[in-house]
Scaffold this motif. Sequence first.
Motif, PDB file in Angstrom:
ATOM      1  N   GLY A 146     -18.949  -0.638  -1.113  1.00  0.00           N
ATOM      2  CA  GLY A 146     -18.141  -1.693  -0.809  1.00  0.00           C
ATOM      3  C   GLY A 146     -17.015  -1.876  -1.190  1.00  0.00           C
ATOM      4  N   GLU A 147     -16.352  -1.014  -2.154  1.00  0.00           N
ATOM      5  CA  GLU A 147     -14.913  -0.781  -2.289  1.00  0.00           C
ATOM      6  C   GLU A 147     -14.101  -0.520  -1.273  1.00  0.00           C
ATOM      7  OE1 GLU A 147     -12.269   1.172  -5.958  1.00  0.00           O
ATOM      8  OE2 GLU A 147     -14.293   1.751  -5.757  1.00  0.00           O
ATOM      9  N   LEU A 148     -12.838  -1.178  -1.123  1.00  0.00           N
ATOM     10  CA  LEU A 148     -11.953  -0.985  -0.049  1.00  0.00           C
ATOM     11  C   LEU A 148     -10.648  -0.226  -0.394  1.00  0.00           C
ATOM     12  CD1 LEU A 148     -12.333  -4.213   1.763  1.00  0.00           C
ATOM     13  CD2 LEU A 148     -13.637  -2.467   2.438  1.00  0.00           C
ATOM     14  N   VAL A 149     -10.109   0.853   0.373  1.00  0.00           N
ATOM     15  CA  VAL A 149      -8.642   1.304   0.138  1.00  0.00           C
ATOM     16  C   VAL A 149      -7.984   1.145   1.378  1.00  0.00           C
ATOM     17  CG1 VAL A 149      -9.663   2.676  -1.535  1.00  0.00           C
ATOM     18  CG2 VAL A 149      -9.606   3.609   0.735  1.00  0.00           C
ATOM     19  N   VAL A 150      -6.798   1.096   1.361  1.00  0.00           N
ATOM     20  CA  VAL A 150      -5.848   1.267   2.628  1.00  0.00           C
ATOM     21  C   VAL A 150      -4.946   2.394   2.436  1.00  0.00           C
ATOM     22  CG1 VAL A 150      -4.034  -0.021   1.506  1.00  0.00           C
ATOM     23  CG2 VAL A 150      -4.282   0.012   4.034  1.00  0.00           C
ATOM     24  N   LEU A 151      -4.871   3.054   3.674  1.00  0.00           N
ATOM     25  CA  LEU A 151      -4.147   4.464   3.504  1.00  0.00           C
ATOM     26  C   LEU A 151      -2.490   4.112   3.627  1.00  0.00           C
ATOM     27  CD1 LEU A 151      -6.286   6.859   5.600  1.00  0.00           C
ATOM     28  CD2 LEU A 151      -6.400   6.453   3.277  1.00  0.00           C
ATOM     29  N   ASP A 152      -1.436   4.588   2.948  1.00  0.00           N
ATOM     30  CA  ASP A 152      -0.086   4.524   3.007  1.00  0.00           C
ATOM     31  C   ASP A 152       0.197   5.742   4.099  1.00  0.00           C
ATOM     32  OD1 ASP A 152       0.025   6.804   1.818  1.00  0.00           O
ATOM     33  OD2 ASP A 152       0.596   6.180   0.063  1.00  0.00           O
ATOM     34  N   ASP A 153       1.416   5.574   4.305  1.00  0.00           N
ATOM     35  CA  ASP A 153       1.995   6.567   5.122  1.00  0.00           C
ATOM     36  C   ASP A 153       1.956   7.917   4.883  1.00  0.00           C
ATOM     37  OD1 ASP A 153       3.962   6.093   3.121  1.00  0.00           O
ATOM     38  OD2 ASP A 153       5.785   6.080   4.341  1.00  0.00           O
ATOM     39  N   HIS A 154       1.544   8.381   3.807  1.00  0.00           N
ATOM     40  CA  HIS A 154       1.323   9.710   3.310  1.00  0.00           C
ATOM     41  C   HIS A 154      -0.260   9.789   3.432  1.00  0.00           C
ATOM     42  CE1 HIS A 154       5.416  10.172   2.183  1.00  0.00           C
ATOM     43  NE2 HIS A 154       5.514   9.034   1.427  1.00  0.00           N
ATOM     44  N   ASP A 155      -0.984   9.079   3.713  1.00  0.00           N
ATOM     45  CA  ASP A 155      -2.540   9.010   3.946  1.00  0.00           C
ATOM     46  C   ASP A 155      -3.053   9.196   2.523  1.00  0.00           C
ATOM     47  OD1 ASP A 155      -2.725   9.108   6.715  1.00  0.00           O
ATOM     48  OD2 ASP A 155      -2.540  11.003   6.929  1.00  0.00           O
ATOM     49  N   ARG A 156      -2.396   8.293   1.585  1.00  0.00           N
ATOM     50  CA  ARG A 156      -3.280   8.399   0.163  1.00  0.00           C
ATOM     51  C   ARG A 156      -3.690   6.907   0.015  1.00  0.00           C
ATOM     52  NH1 ARG A 156       2.190   9.502  -3.154  1.00  0.00           N
ATOM     53  NH2 ARG A 156       2.768   8.008  -1.647  1.00  0.00           N
ATOM     54  N   ALA A 157      -4.806   6.810  -0.637  1.00  0.00           N
ATOM     55  CA  ALA A 157      -5.501   5.593  -0.766  1.00  0.00           C
ATOM     56  C   ALA A 157      -5.430   4.731  -1.922  1.00  0.00           C
ATOM     57  CB  ALA A 157      -7.198   5.871  -0.868  1.00  0.00           C
ATOM     58  N   TRP A 158      -4.840   3.253  -1.586  1.00  0.00           N
ATOM     59  CA  TRP A 158      -4.730   2.497  -2.236  1.00  0.00           C
ATOM     60  C   TRP A 158      -5.889   1.231  -2.295  1.00  0.00           C
ATOM     61  CZ3 TRP A 158       0.004   2.504  -5.404  1.00  0.00           C
ATOM     62  CH2 TRP A 158       0.948   3.336  -5.190  1.00  0.00           C
TER      63      TRP A 158
END
Length: 499
Positions: A455-467
């Motif tokens: 259930g943990e969430l990450v968003v991808l930045d403009d370099h496709d890295r996960a935050w």
Amino acid sequence: MVERSRPSGRVRALVPLGAALALLTACALPDAQPSPPTRFDRPVERSLSSSTLRTAHERSSDGVVASGGDPAPYNYAPTVLAEPDGEGMHHRAWWCSQLPGIGPPGDDVLFAESGALDREFTADGAPAVPVFTAEPGAFDGKHTCDPSVLRTGGRYYLYYTGAAAEHAHGNAIGVASSTDGRAWRREAGGRSIVRPSGEVHRANDYGAGQPSALFLDGWFYLMFTDTTASGAGWNGAGQFVLRARDPEFTDRVQSLDDTGFTPAGTTDAARRRSVVDAFSADWTWSDALQAFLIAHQTEQGTTITSWDRDFTRHPYAPLLVPGPWREGPGLVRGDDGHAPTSTADPCGTVPVDLLRATEPDPAPTALRSFGLDVVGVRGCADPAGARDVLEAFGVPSPERTVDVVRGGRKVRVERRSVAATMVRRVLDERVPALEDVPVAGTVRAGAPVLRSPAGELVVLDDHDRAWTILADSAAANDSPVTDLDQQAWDALPRAGDLR
């Protein structure tokens, strides 16, 4: 009670620099015999103050805010963490007391929490709950007292004074850890991590205790009393400093002496340099002031003494938080032991708040809150200071987006409403010192969000890295959510945490 000396079980502690005698119990310090005046042969000559701080908004609670209730004969030596809670701060406190029927008949550590420092602390519908007590047969077999709590790496660490028996002079310091601050596990195999140095025999044979811990630049710092140290005063007063890379103080241990921090190998190194002439002190690191602030009791209240990062000078003249007191202050600190950052004015104001016992009754009790603000601070004058002070804040960027400061880096977030879910506050004006800090990534509106099997969430930045983010950030960003299997989740390139 964790006795600091004589058979009566209740003893007096000499407070330095002419302050009144404070009646202490448990881990209290003993009477000192008349002796020559307190020494000042530590490095005072190279520690002149260079600046006077301006203060405002002096405050105190109307009455007692924390106690163990009627069964608790004393309440003192608090440690307080301020943790963000929505737009405000939630306060968690631990202190030394004693409740009947809890472990061996000796000092216990109690816990309670409150939404505001001037309101009553409670726990589970009671004034407080016991969370740590003695371990029969161990160095702390009778008493556990003087808690100091910090949180780093997802764990809480409790440093405390332990005593094996009612009149066991030569107290020592232990450490325990927890995931929630309530259920504690002894570390270091249940053994003490700091013991009396035994360099000097004094009438005050209290030993080592009254620890205060913080985490700075990858180091665990520990300040503590040792009445047997060569650097202590005639009455045993003094505060000594160790630091190490691990919470148990076994990895790259260093001891503070007249030349600075010196490799020590173990925590048993000679203790020749005291940073303040005091018993029962607490400390914090202020990012805005770039200084250690040490709180200790003097005649009119709590004095705040400063040291620079290398302990070479006092950058500021002492502050005074006035008012009644009976025994040692507990500064309100962030998770890592740093001074809390003002939400309203993070770059210009440093709140200094504390709890302290204010009545004898006959042992120290009646914990009340006191505080003031240091104002006119230039905490964001340079990039390094701005990164530290503005951690978990958002500031307008030159691109009409918001720069979220996390881990000393800037993450550019396209929507202000999304940035607001990631920070304590989004400031209204840009901070020039942050302009030269590189942007670690940009989170665009609608950027993909990925969810782990747990259930943990990450968003991808403009370099496709996960935050890593929270669900409300994903919703505010109108991001589509894709579920991943464990293998794909583990393969993600991680960038950082925006929760």
